[in-house]
Each structure stands twice: as C-alpha cells, then as structure tokens.
Design a protein around this motif. Structure first.
Motif, mmCIF file in Angstrom:
data_model
loop_
_atom_site.group_PDB
_atom_site.id
_atom_site.type_symbol
_atom_site.label_atom_id
_atom_site.label_comp_id
_atom_site.label_asym_id
_atom_site.label_seq_id
_atom_site.Cartn_x
_atom_site.Cartn_y
_atom_site.Cartn_z
ATOM 1 N N ASN A 58 0.827 -1.196 0.000
ATOM 2 C CA ASN A 58 0.000 0.000 0.000
ATOM 3 C C ASN A 58 0.870 1.258 0.000
ATOM 4 O O ASN A 58 2.088 1.199 0.149
ATOM 5 C CB ASN A 58 -0.947 -0.011 1.196
ATOM 6 C CG ASN A 58 -2.129 -0.935 0.972
ATOM 7 O OD1 ASN A 58 -2.281 -1.515 -0.095
ATOM 8 N ND2 ASN A 58 -2.963 -1.087 1.984
ATOM 9 N N ASN A 138 -4.953 2.468 -0.157
ATOM 10 C CA ASN A 138 -4.984 1.006 -0.240
ATOM 11 C C ASN A 138 -4.807 0.588 -1.697
ATOM 12 O O ASN A 138 -5.782 0.402 -2.431
ATOM 13 C CB ASN A 138 -6.307 0.461 0.300
ATOM 14 C CG ASN A 138 -6.518 0.788 1.760
ATOM 15 O OD1 ASN A 138 -5.575 0.884 2.525
ATOM 16 N ND2 ASN A 138 -7.774 0.963 2.145
ATOM 17 N N ALA A 141 -4.016 -3.978 -0.894
ATOM 18 C CA ALA A 141 -4.890 -4.726 0.011
ATOM 19 C C ALA A 141 -5.559 -3.772 0.973
ATOM 20 O O ALA A 141 -5.027 -2.692 1.272
ATOM 21 C CB ALA A 141 -4.084 -5.777 0.778
ATOM 22 N N ALA A 157 -9.554 -1.907 -1.617
ATOM 23 C CA ALA A 157 -8.252 -1.762 -2.254
ATOM 24 C C ALA A 157 -8.392 -1.692 -3.770
ATOM 25 O O ALA A 157 -9.254 -2.355 -4.364
ATOM 26 C CB ALA A 157 -7.335 -2.915 -1.878
ATOM 27 N N VAL A 160 -7.931 -5.078 -5.664
ATOM 28 C CA VAL A 160 -9.022 -6.026 -5.463
ATOM 29 C C VAL A 160 -10.275 -5.588 -6.220
ATOM 30 O O VAL A 160 -10.937 -6.398 -6.883
ATOM 31 C CB VAL A 160 -9.326 -6.178 -3.960
ATOM 32 C CG1 VAL A 160 -10.522 -7.093 -3.742
ATOM 33 C CG2 VAL A 160 -8.101 -6.719 -3.225
#
Length: 249
Positions: A58, A138, A141, A157, A160
């Motif tokens: 991050n 983020n 993650a 995130a 993701v």
C-alpha cells in the motif's frame, strides 16, 4: 503522466515509524515542497489519533510544504490533495466513474474507502513553519473491517476492486504531478476553482447524510461546501455549517 514536478523534493524510505513523524523531523532542513514515501510504517496514524493499518504494497507518503499563510488557508490543502488523489487514481486506472470524494478528506472507490488524508502543522504558536499532508492509499490490500470505527465505510483496495496493480513509487509519480498542478491553481486563483472541482466529484451531494462532530450529531441533506471548506447541511431545523467532523452514510 510521467516524470517528476519541478521544484519538489523526493525521499523514499524502506521503513519508518510514520511519514508524518519523519516530516516533522526533517522539516527544519527543507526549503522546498518535499515528498516522503515509506514502503513500511511501524506507527502510522490517522485522524484524531486513530491507527492507520498499512498492509504490504500500500501507499504511505507525506508532502511537506513550507508554510507562509494563515492556518485556515493552509487547511484547504486537504481539498487540493483530494483532487490530486482523484486524478492519480484515474490516471492509474482510466476509471473516473469508480471514484468519488468524501468530505472532509477521503477518497472512495465504489462504496468503500480507499484513501485518507491527514494534515498536521509543524512548529508551534506563531512559529508554525510547515504543513505536512499525510496520504494513505490502499493500493494492494485493504485492512479488515475491525480496523475502522463502527458505522464507517469498509476499507477497499484498488487491486481487489478494479484489478489494477500499481506500486507505491509509480503511484507517487502520478500523485506528485497531479498535486503540483492543483497547487499551482490554488496559489494562482485561490480556493474557488478547487471547491468547484471538488464538488463535481463529491459523494452524496444533494443526498441525506449524517455528520458527527466531537459534541454533536447532525442529520440532513449535504447541500454544499462553503468558501472556507466547511460542510453545509440542510436539516429539519435549518442550515447547519460544520467546520470539522466525520460523515456517515
């Protein structure tokens, strides 16, 4: 967007307690705006002393600005940085539709919180010399829901949610360029164009929200952000202006 903005310093650290703490340590030796990026923080912090979780990969950085203006004017840099974060995210993903700005200093990705901003002054009393703007994103993650207070938006995130993978140093290049552009606009034209651009990207403008200060809770329609950066709510008891607080929806 490539390159590095002229006139801005760049420090990249493998590990530090907090980029905000590092900013306070090195500010006396800085004469120009300087970015401090850390790949790992051991004592990161958020607003009101809350801890800030930082999973590996991050983004954690602080921009240190020499301060030559009143604190109220300096505090408007949270809006400048918010716009820069929005632009950096769009540059990384090409997805302007996926992001929104949440008063006073968060960046949302879809329905979750992806990034936060924290401002701290360096110095004391009339001897404040620098403004430190801490930024956490983020990228890789998101921390668990237990890392945020009850009722707050869940962390999300970039990798993701959108499948976009960008490293901290590459993201810093995007953010630094975007910030320099908005900072030039702020210094030249003042807060008005920053405010207009921020409102165009604002989450829940014209909708019902809850705002909490350290003393009170207000429910109403998010009507505006005024010329001082304050949240304006239309409530059942009339218009309320909130200089600082947290927003929930």
């Amino acid at each position: 967007m490539t390159g590095w903005p002229e006139g801005y310093g760049r420090h990249v650290l493998a590990r530090v307690d907090s980029t905000l703490s590092e900013a306070a340590r090195i500010a006396p030796d800085l004469g120009a705006p300087t970015w401090i990026l850390a790949h790992e923080q051991t004592a990161a912090r958020g607003r009101r002393g809350r801890a800030w979780a930082m999973p590996s990969g991050n983004f954690a950085a602080t921009l240190v600005l020499p301060l030559s203006e009143a604190p109220g004017q300096a505090a408007l840099r949270s809006f400048v940085m918010s716009l820069a974060l929005f632009d950096a995210c769009v540059a990384a993903t090409g997805r302007a539709d996926a992001f929104a700005l949440k008063w006073p200093n968060d960046v949302l990705l879809r329905r979750g919180k992806m990034a936060g901003i924290l401002l701290e002054t360096i110095g004391s009393g009339a001897q404040i010399t620098h403004l430190a703007i801490g930024v956490g994103v983020n990228l890789a993650a998101a921390p668990g829901a237990d890392a945020v207070e009850p009722g707050a938006l869940a962390p999300v995130a970039l990798a993701v949610e959108l499948g976009t993978r960008v490293g901290p140093e590459a993201f810093l290049d995007l953010l630094a360029q975007a910030y320099a552009r908005h900072e030039d606009q702020f210094r030249t034209f003042g807060f008005a164009p920053i405010r207009t651009a921020w409102l165009a990207r604002a989450a829940r403008l014209g909708e019902a929200i809850t705002a909490r200060t350290t003393r009170d809770t207000f429910q109403g329609t998010f009507a505006d952000v005024d010329g001082d950066g304050q949240l304006v709510l239309e409530t059942a008891k009339g218009r309320v202006t909130i200089p600082a607080g947290d927003v929930y929806f």
